[in-house]
Design a protein around this motif. Structure first.
Motif, PDB file in Angstrom:
ATOM      1  N   ARG A 135       5.107  13.854   8.698  1.00 45.51           N
ATOM      2  CA  ARG A 135       5.338  14.166  10.113  1.00 45.51           C
ATOM      3  C   ARG A 135       4.284  13.522  10.997  1.00 45.51           C
ATOM      4  NH1 ARG A 135       5.446  20.159  11.484  1.00 45.51           N
ATOM      5  NH2 ARG A 135       5.533  19.234  13.577  1.00 45.51           N
ATOM      6  N   VAL A 136       3.044  13.498  10.533  1.00 48.21           N
ATOM      7  CA  VAL A 136       1.965  12.905  11.310  1.00 48.21           C
ATOM      8  C   VAL A 136       2.153  11.387  11.389  1.00 48.21           C
ATOM      9  CG1 VAL A 136      -0.536  12.610  11.478  1.00 48.21           C
ATOM     10  CG2 VAL A 136       0.401  14.768  10.645  1.00 48.21           C
ATOM     11  N   VAL A 137       2.590  10.800  10.276  1.00 43.67           N
ATOM     12  CA  VAL A 137       2.838   9.351  10.254  1.00 43.67           C
ATOM     13  C   VAL A 137       3.919   8.995  11.270  1.00 43.67           C
ATOM     14  CG1 VAL A 137       3.582   7.403   8.843  1.00 43.67           C
ATOM     15  CG2 VAL A 137       2.123   9.191   7.849  1.00 43.67           C
ATOM     16  N   GLU A 138       4.997   9.762  11.281  1.00 44.82           N
ATOM     17  CA  GLU A 138       6.094   9.497  12.206  1.00 44.82           C
ATOM     18  C   GLU A 138       5.660   9.713  13.652  1.00 44.82           C
ATOM     19  OE1 GLU A 138       8.942   8.192  11.420  1.00 44.82           O
ATOM     20  OE2 GLU A 138       8.369   8.145   9.295  1.00 44.82           O
ATOM     21  N   HIS A 139       4.848  10.731  13.885  1.00 49.26           N
ATOM     22  CA  HIS A 139       4.390  10.988  15.251  1.00 49.26           C
ATOM     23  C   HIS A 139       3.472   9.867  15.722  1.00 49.26           C
ATOM     24  CE1 HIS A 139       3.796  13.592  18.730  1.00 49.26           C
ATOM     25  NE2 HIS A 139       2.500  13.301  18.682  1.00 49.26           N
ATOM     26  N   GLY A 140       2.677   9.323  14.814  1.00 46.65           N
ATOM     27  CA  GLY A 140       1.810   8.216  15.190  1.00 46.65           C
ATOM     28  C   GLY A 140       2.605   7.016  15.672  1.00 46.65           C
TER      29      GLY A 140
ATOM     30  N   HIS B 176       3.365   6.749  19.288  1.00 44.21           N
ATOM     31  CA  HIS B 176       2.253   6.324  20.140  1.00 44.21           C
ATOM     32  C   HIS B 176       1.801   4.903  19.821  1.00 44.21           C
ATOM     33  CE1 HIS B 176       1.643  10.175  22.070  1.00 44.21           C
ATOM     34  NE2 HIS B 176       1.472  10.800  20.909  1.00 44.21           N
ATOM     35  N   GLY B 177       2.501   4.247  18.916  1.00 45.46           N
ATOM     36  CA  GLY B 177       2.095   2.904  18.525  1.00 45.46           C
ATOM     37  C   GLY B 177       0.869   2.885  17.631  1.00 45.46           C
ATOM     38  N   ILE B 178       0.622   3.990  16.914  1.00 47.30           N
ATOM     39  CA  ILE B 178      -0.537   4.108  16.021  1.00 47.30           C
ATOM     40  C   ILE B 178      -0.059   4.155  14.579  1.00 47.30           C
ATOM     41  CG2 ILE B 178      -2.533   5.524  15.384  1.00 47.30           C
ATOM     42  CD1 ILE B 178      -2.580   6.604  18.230  1.00 47.30           C
ATOM     43  N   ASP B 179      -0.579   3.266  13.760  1.00 47.97           N
ATOM     44  CA  ASP B 179      -0.252   3.226  12.347  1.00 47.97           C
ATOM     45  C   ASP B 179      -1.116   4.237  11.602  1.00 47.97           C
ATOM     46  OD1 ASP B 179       0.508   2.577   9.767  1.00 47.97           O
ATOM     47  OD2 ASP B 179      -0.835   0.837   9.649  1.00 47.97           O
ATOM     48  N   VAL B 180      -0.515   5.323  11.125  1.00 46.81           N
ATOM     49  CA  VAL B 180      -1.251   6.372  10.414  1.00 46.81           C
ATOM     50  C   VAL B 180      -1.189   6.090   8.917  1.00 46.81           C
ATOM     51  CG1 VAL B 180      -1.450   8.835   9.940  1.00 46.81           C
ATOM     52  CG2 VAL B 180      -0.737   8.056  12.213  1.00 46.81           C
ATOM     53  N   GLU B 181      -2.338   5.926   8.305  1.00 49.48           N
ATOM     54  CA  GLU B 181      -2.423   5.647   6.867  1.00 49.48           C
ATOM     55  C   GLU B 181      -2.998   6.860   6.145  1.00 49.48           C
ATOM     56  OE1 GLU B 181      -4.960   2.906   3.714  1.00 49.48           O
ATOM     57  OE2 GLU B 181      -4.714   2.219   5.787  1.00 49.48           O
TER      58      GLU B 181
END
Length: 269
Positions: free
Chosen positions: A230-235, A238-243
């Motif tokens: 969910r955090v990855v998708e939310h990122g 915002h144009g943020i790549d969550v790894e």
């Protein structure tokens, strides 16, 4: 038996004198004579911003003061540096406002500036300016392109409202969860405080929202395995790549994980 030290004071019949008895020791002092001035508390002295530190924030405080003149026209009874010192002292010691040292401005004045600066964003402006200056001093861009998100559950103080606390089921900690987004230097970019019962996803989403609001330069965020998809998708919104940095199952105890060092060297974050 009287508790020690016990001091009994009364006004005697002799005019303009006060007699103090401390277990039989009599001392006389004229009523008009001023009490000896007490030295500034050592704890307060240690918290004073140095001249160099004050020089960094004084322009912001001075400009704020100029934009908010008193209705009566006076400049105020207390120096702004003393107000800042008192706020730093309370933050460092955690004492109640009413127990600020006697040689600082009164609690009412200190609280007024603290809550006013919090509500109008002055404290956030100071924080951002100091972070930008330190990053540039380290030869980095003012705003980061990479952040690290993490949380920590801590016990809440006695008297904290129950509706703002909870129990971290994984870490077995009752209290609150403090959540941070920091750059590669460890400087704070965003802060969220939740009940300890809140899931990491809730913390991660709130942090990403704050990061996106604070700056538009962040492109990548590193998180541990407590954060889920969910955090990855939310990122992405915002144009943020969550790894999600995965831990090696063979590792025992604390082992530093990959921190995006090559990314930060490549982008100057």
């Amino acid at each position: 038996m009287l508790p020690e030290p016990a001091v009994i004071a009364w006004r005697c019949k002799v005019p303009r004198q006060r007699v103090c008895a401390t277990f039989g020791t009599l001392q006389a002092r004229p009523l008009g004579q001023a009490l000896p001035q007490r030295r500034r508390s050592q704890s307060a002295v240690r918290e004073l911003p140095s001249d160099e530190q004050w020089a960094l924030i004084a322009p912001v405080i001075t400009a704020w003061k100029a934009r908010h003149p008193s209705v009566s026209g006076h400049q105020g009874k207390y120096a702004m540096r003393e107000i800042v010192n008192a706020i730093l002292y309370q933050n460092r010691t955690g004492c109640q406002w009413e127990f600020l040292p006697h040689d600082m401005p009164p609690p009412g004045a200190v609280k007024y500036y603290f809550y006013t600066w919090r509500d109008d964003g002055t404290d956030q402006n100071l924080h951002d300016l100091l972070r930008w200056q330190l990053r540039e001093k380290k030869r980095r861009l003012a705003d980061p392109s990479l952040v690290v998100l993490d949380t920590q559950s801590v016990h809440a103080a006695v008297g904290v409202p129950a509706d703002t606390t909870g129990r971290d089921a994984a870490k077995k900690v009752p209290g609150r969860k403090r959540c941070l987004a920091v750059d590669v230097l460890g400087l704070v970019v965003a802060v969220v405080v939740l009940a300890a019962s809140a899931h990491e996803n809730t913390a991660g989403i709130a942090l990403l929202d704050q990061v996106a609001e604070q700056t538009d330069t962040v492109e990548k965020a590193l998180v541990d395995q407590g954060f889920k998809q969910r955090v990855v998708e939310h990122g992405k919104s915002h144009g943020i790549d969550v790894e999600i940095v995965e831990r090696n199952p063979a590792d025992k105890g604390f082992v530093p994980q990959a921190s995006g060092g090559s990314w930060s060297r490549r982008t100057g974050s």
